[in-house]
Write a protein that holds these residues in place. Structure first.
Motif, PDB file in Angstrom:
ATOM      1  N   ARG A 220      38.085 -17.337  38.805  1.00 28.62           N
ATOM      2  CA  ARG A 220      39.125 -18.236  38.308  1.00 28.62           C
ATOM      3  C   ARG A 220      38.952 -18.503  36.809  1.00 28.62           C
ATOM      4  O   ARG A 220      37.853 -18.739  36.327  1.00 28.62           O
ATOM      5  N   ASN A 222      40.557 -21.205  33.744  1.00 23.29           N
ATOM      6  CA  ASN A 222      40.897 -22.619  33.800  1.00 23.29           C
ATOM      7  C   ASN A 222      41.563 -23.077  32.515  1.00 23.29           C
ATOM      8  O   ASN A 222      41.426 -22.468  31.455  1.00 23.29           O
ATOM      9  N   ARG A 224      41.614 -26.863  30.623  1.00 21.68           N
ATOM     10  CA  ARG A 224      40.922 -28.137  30.749  1.00 21.68           C
ATOM     11  C   ARG A 224      41.272 -29.070  29.583  1.00 21.68           C
ATOM     12  O   ARG A 224      41.340 -28.626  28.431  1.00 21.68           O
ATOM     13  N   ASN A 302      41.596 -30.659  34.917  1.00 20.75           N
ATOM     14  CA  ASN A 302      41.031 -29.317  35.009  1.00 20.75           C
ATOM     15  C   ASN A 302      41.819 -28.559  36.065  1.00 20.75           C
ATOM     16  O   ASN A 302      41.796 -28.938  37.248  1.00 20.75           O
ATOM     17  N   GLY A 304      42.653 -24.575  37.649  1.00 18.46           N
ATOM     18  CA  GLY A 304      42.097 -23.225  37.670  1.00 18.46           C
ATOM     19  C   GLY A 304      42.892 -22.298  38.559  1.00 18.46           C
ATOM     20  O   GLY A 304      43.540 -22.731  39.518  1.00 18.46           O
ATOM     21  N   GLY A 340      39.401 -23.840  27.684  1.00 19.03           N
ATOM     22  CA  GLY A 340      39.608 -23.086  28.918  1.00 19.03           C
ATOM     23  C   GLY A 340      39.166 -21.650  28.775  1.00 19.03           C
ATOM     24  O   GLY A 340      38.756 -21.201  27.700  1.00 19.03           O
TER      25      GLY A 340
END
Length: 426
Positions: A220, A222, A224, A302, A304, A340
């Motif tokens: 994954r 992400n 953030r 967050n 993902g 991220g």
């Protein structure tokens, strides 16, 4: 597969010794309680490294620590050429578990030890790598050892990062342990055929599915927002009608619930990869009170996914919801710095080999997405990479992290057979 049949009895013996080694390292790095604490470039992480070195050398393997303290373990007499590599990390989060990282690092050495004991001769060399500093709490960034080793970052760039518990710089910690560092990469990705990482699962899916092994479909990425804030207006709890409130708590709560509903919609459409977390949610202790409407909230977001388009859509949804809730409730959101990583694709070839190995060994396996591991650093350098996941009963990054010896051995067996397939492939 004839090579694995030859390897199997040696692998089971070495695997039992490896399980004892993991337990021993855990017992020796269990202070202060609770759980396990092996900070990056600490005496505890160095203890783990020294124990792995001793284990490998007792089994006639060659160990070469690099300039950043990562251990490179090889078999004497292996052919020249691009290596089939495996490994994981030695450190832990504060008060975490013993298996996150360590079990996979020891498993890779175990495969080489069994191959050496069996006298196997393969077309490609085998390489085990025990890496340092994968966990981010210590220096505020993850994958320290593999990033430096592969040249994603250089010591001049990140050597001044300070460890959270000691306050001392990364370069200082390296020197204190006798590692000289280097100005650039010390492992050329062109020297690797592929990299496989065996790691504990860090969630409940394998336990729920009664499957001892997971085979990762992708890592994954992400998006953030680690330091977001929402500002409203403080007010008297008994005197302020709802229509006049600019309540920061309810604004952030509405954003969190909207994101949760968005997540449920993705699941309903068959997307099992997306995740969303509000990890921090707090009012100002110098201002908040039971009788005050909250005028400010700090929080984090967050999200993902293994798919870039899904991540981009989720980010756009968050921004749209922030604008809508701001207008509705009269608050101001400041999402702060955005950080991220992109999703990382894993090798279809290695996934197929791992699934073939699990099936041949009669070990139930579940294909599933996974989170960030050192394998991502190899994949981002163009090395074919794969992640195998071992069942873990109580999650990870906590003192209750658990795993059975049989699940560990199942992971070692599938890893070994997959490495042999890769090492003998045309």
């Amino acid at each position: 597969m004839d090579a694995f049949a030859t390897l199997r009895p040696h692998l089971d013996r070495c695997g039992a010794d490896a399980w004892a080694l993991v337990a021993s390292i855990g017992n020796r790095t269990a202070a202060p309680p609770p759980g396990i604490t092996r900070p990056t470039y600490s005496a505890a992480e160095e203890l783990a490294a020294e124990a792995v070195i001793a284990f490998a050398r007792e089994r006639r393997l060659v160990v070469n620590p690099d300039a950043f303290g990562n251990l490179h373990v090889t078999r004497p007499g292996d052919p020249a050429g691009r290596a089939v590599a495996s490994g994981s990390h030695l450190d832990s989060v504060p008060n975490g578990g013993n298996y996150d990282g360590l079990a996979g690092a020891v498993a890779a050495v175990t495969v080489l030890a069994a191959a050496e004991a069996a006298g196997l001769r393969l077309r490609r060399p085998l390489l085990a790598i025990a890496m340092r500093g994968e966990e981010s709490p210590w220096f505020g960034t993850a994958y320290i050892g593999s990033r430096l080793m592969l040249g994603h970052s250089t010591l001049p760039e990140i050597g001044d990062l300070r460890r959270a518990d000691s306050g001392r710089g990364l370069a200082d910690h390296l020197r204190a342990l006798g590692y000289p560092g280097a100005p650039g990469a010390v492992l050329d990705p062109a020297d690797l055929d592929c990299f496989l990482e065996l790691h504990i699962e860090q969630g409940p899916l394998l336990e729920a599915a009664d499957a001892p092994l997971g085979i990762a479909s992708a890592i994954r990425g992400n998006v953030r927002f680690p330091s977001a804030r929402c500002r409203g207006v403080y007010g008297h709890s008994a005197a302020l009608p709802r229509s006049h409130r600019q309540d920061a708590v309810l604004a952030v709560a509405e954003l969190a619930l909207a994101l949760d509903t968005y997540w449920a919609g993705l699941i309903g459409r068959g997307d099992d990869s997306f995740v969303a977390t509000v990890g921090k949610f707090f009012t100002d202790p110098s201002q908040h009170a039971m009788t005050k409407v909250a005028g400010e909230v700090g929080f984090s977001l967050n999200v993902g996914s293994t798919t870039p388009d899904v991540l981009a859509a989720a980010r756009a949804f968050i921004l749209d919801e922030v604008a809508r809730i701001s207008a509705k409730r009269g608050v101001v959101f400041d999402l702060g710095p955005e950080v991220g990583t992109a999703p990382v694709a894993l090798s279809a070839r290695l996934i197929g080999m791992a699934e073939d190995s699990a099936s041949a060994l009669g070990i139930p396996a579940l294909r599933m997405p996974t989170v960030g591991h050192d394998a991502a650093m190899f994949a981002l350098k163009g090395v074919e990479a794969s992640v195998l996941l071992m069942r873990n009963q109580n999650g990870s990054h906590n003192p209750d992290e658990s795993m059975t010896e049989e699940d560990f051995l199942s992971g070692v067996r599938v890893l070994a057979r997959t490495m042999l397939l890769a090492a003998d492939a045309g």
